[in-house]
Design an enzyme around this catalytic site. Structure first.
Site, mmCIF file in Angstrom:
data_model
loop_
_atom_site.group_PDB
_atom_site.id
_atom_site.type_symbol
_atom_site.label_atom_id
_atom_site.label_comp_id
_atom_site.label_asym_id
_atom_site.label_seq_id
_atom_site.Cartn_x
_atom_site.Cartn_y
_atom_site.Cartn_z
ATOM 1 N N TYR A 98 1.603 -4.300 9.412
ATOM 2 C CA TYR A 98 0.672 -5.414 9.561
ATOM 3 C C TYR A 98 1.308 -6.700 9.027
ATOM 4 C CZ TYR A 98 -3.119 -2.398 11.076
ATOM 5 O OH TYR A 98 -3.903 -1.537 11.794
ATOM 6 N N ARG A 102 -2.927 -2.973 -0.389
ATOM 7 C CA ARG A 102 -2.217 -1.775 0.086
ATOM 8 C C ARG A 102 -0.795 -2.195 0.455
ATOM 9 N NH1 ARG A 102 -4.817 2.558 4.049
ATOM 10 N NH2 ARG A 102 -6.368 2.187 2.477
#
Length: 87
Positions: A31, A79
């Site tokens: 991401y 994360r």
């Protein structure tokens, strides 16, 4: 870059106002935040590329913007990818 940083902060504020207790930034699995942090995908030559400090700058800017908009008492989890399994 600043528009994207602001968008993260605005989204976090909307989550807080909607009643969420915290947010988690997804800085893994390829991401956007991970792409900036990764030495494999980050090829920029500006203040966001090169050293670990520079590669982390985008995520730090995002977190600072979120904390500025949501307050110090609103938890932010991040994360992160530990191993990208790249040769």
């Amino acid at each position: 870059m600043q528009k994207i940083v602001e968008a993260f902060g605005d989204a976090a504020l909307r989550a807080k106002l909607a009643g969420f207790n915290m947010i988690e930034l997804h800085g893994a699995s390829g991401y956007l935040l991970n792409q900036f942090m990764s030495p494999y995908s980050q090829i920029r030559q500006d203040k966001y590329g090169g050293t670990l400090q520079n590669r982390a700058r985008f995520a730090v800017d995002v977190i600072q913007n979120i904390k500025q908009k949501t307050g110090a008492d609103f938890p932010v989890s991040y994360r992160i990818t530990i191993n990208e399994y790249v040769q």
